[in-house]
Design a protein around this motif. Sequence first.
Motif, short mmCIF file in Angstrom:
data_model
loop_
_atom_site.label_atom_id
_atom_site.label_comp_id
_atom_site.label_asym_id
_atom_site.label_seq_id
_atom_site.Cartn_x
_atom_site.Cartn_y
_atom_site.Cartn_z
N ALA A 117 38.92 5.69 -22.87
CA ALA A 117 39.40 4.45 -22.23
C ALA A 117 38.25 3.46 -22.01
N ASN A 118 37.05 3.96 -21.80
CA ASN A 118 35.89 3.09 -21.60
C ASN A 118 35.58 2.26 -22.84
N PHE A 119 36.10 2.66 -24.00
CA PHE A 119 35.76 2.00 -25.27
C PHE A 119 36.96 1.41 -26.00
N LEU A 120 38.06 1.20 -25.30
CA LEU A 120 39.24 0.66 -25.97
C LEU A 120 39.02 -0.73 -26.54
N ILE A 121 38.06 -1.46 -26.03
CA ILE A 121 37.81 -2.82 -26.53
C ILE A 121 37.06 -2.83 -27.86
N LEU A 122 36.52 -1.67 -28.26
CA LEU A 122 35.78 -1.62 -29.52
C LEU A 122 36.70 -1.81 -30.72
N GLU A 123 36.20 -2.51 -31.71
CA GLU A 123 36.91 -2.63 -32.98
C GLU A 123 36.92 -1.27 -33.67
N SER A 124 37.80 -1.09 -34.64
CA SER A 124 37.99 0.20 -35.30
C SER A 124 36.69 0.78 -35.87
N LEU A 125 35.91 -0.03 -36.55
CA LEU A 125 34.67 0.47 -37.16
C LEU A 125 33.68 0.92 -36.08
N ASP A 126 33.53 0.12 -35.03
CA ASP A 126 32.63 0.49 -33.95
C ASP A 126 33.10 1.76 -33.24
N TRP A 127 34.42 1.90 -33.07
CA TRP A 127 34.97 3.11 -32.46
C TRP A 127 34.69 4.33 -33.34
N LYS A 128 34.85 4.16 -34.64
CA LYS A 128 34.58 5.27 -35.57
C LYS A 128 33.13 5.72 -35.47
N ILE A 129 32.21 4.78 -35.41
CA ILE A 129 30.79 5.11 -35.27
C ILE A 129 30.55 5.87 -33.97
N MET A 130 31.15 5.39 -32.88
CA MET A 130 30.97 6.02 -31.57
C MET A 130 31.57 7.43 -31.55
N SER A 131 32.77 7.59 -32.07
CA SER A 131 33.41 8.92 -32.04
C SER A 131 32.72 9.88 -33.01
N ASP A 132 32.27 9.39 -34.16
CA ASP A 132 31.53 10.25 -35.10
C ASP A 132 30.22 10.73 -34.47
N ARG A 133 29.59 9.85 -33.72
CA ARG A 133 28.34 10.22 -33.04
C ARG A 133 28.61 11.32 -32.01
#
Length: 186
Positions: A95-111
Amino acid sequence: MLNSKKITLVTGASSSGKSEFAEVLAAKTNKTVIYVATAKVDANDREWQTKIRQHQRRRPRSWQTLEVSNQLSSAIDRALSSECLLIDSLGTWVANFLILESLDWKIMSDRLLESLKMTKATVILVSEETGWGVVPAYPMGRLFRDRLGFLSRKISNLADTTAYLVVGGHILNLSLLGEPLSNYEI
């Protein structure tokens, strides 16, 4: 109940007992327990403050608390093999990262997934189960449901993960009762 795997996912509905069960698992590791809180504290939200205090009262005083609303991967990367990280909760972190665009979210979740794969610590993640009811009426609700569901699935399918489902105060070991979906991918 205790397992030799280093990652444990405890998922379930709100107020089902998942955090309490995760706390029991953490205590049984006989390691230094670090409670990793992913929530952003809002002093104006009394209901949320009450829930936080309930969780705090349940935990042993010897446990350390680390508030990490954004830097979860870094906290996992720094953890030692002598430590058990109890992360509560994955849904709050998403929920803290719902504002991230799809690509940025993918980078964050992959990390995050990479940090979990590489950690030497024992990690217990508490995650909310979403999507068992009505389709959320708003795009942000659907985005949350999809991101959390996808991330929970990825974590539960890591080779070193045991997954539990807590429903109505009862615990089901999904790793014993079922097989990972990844066993059936084409």
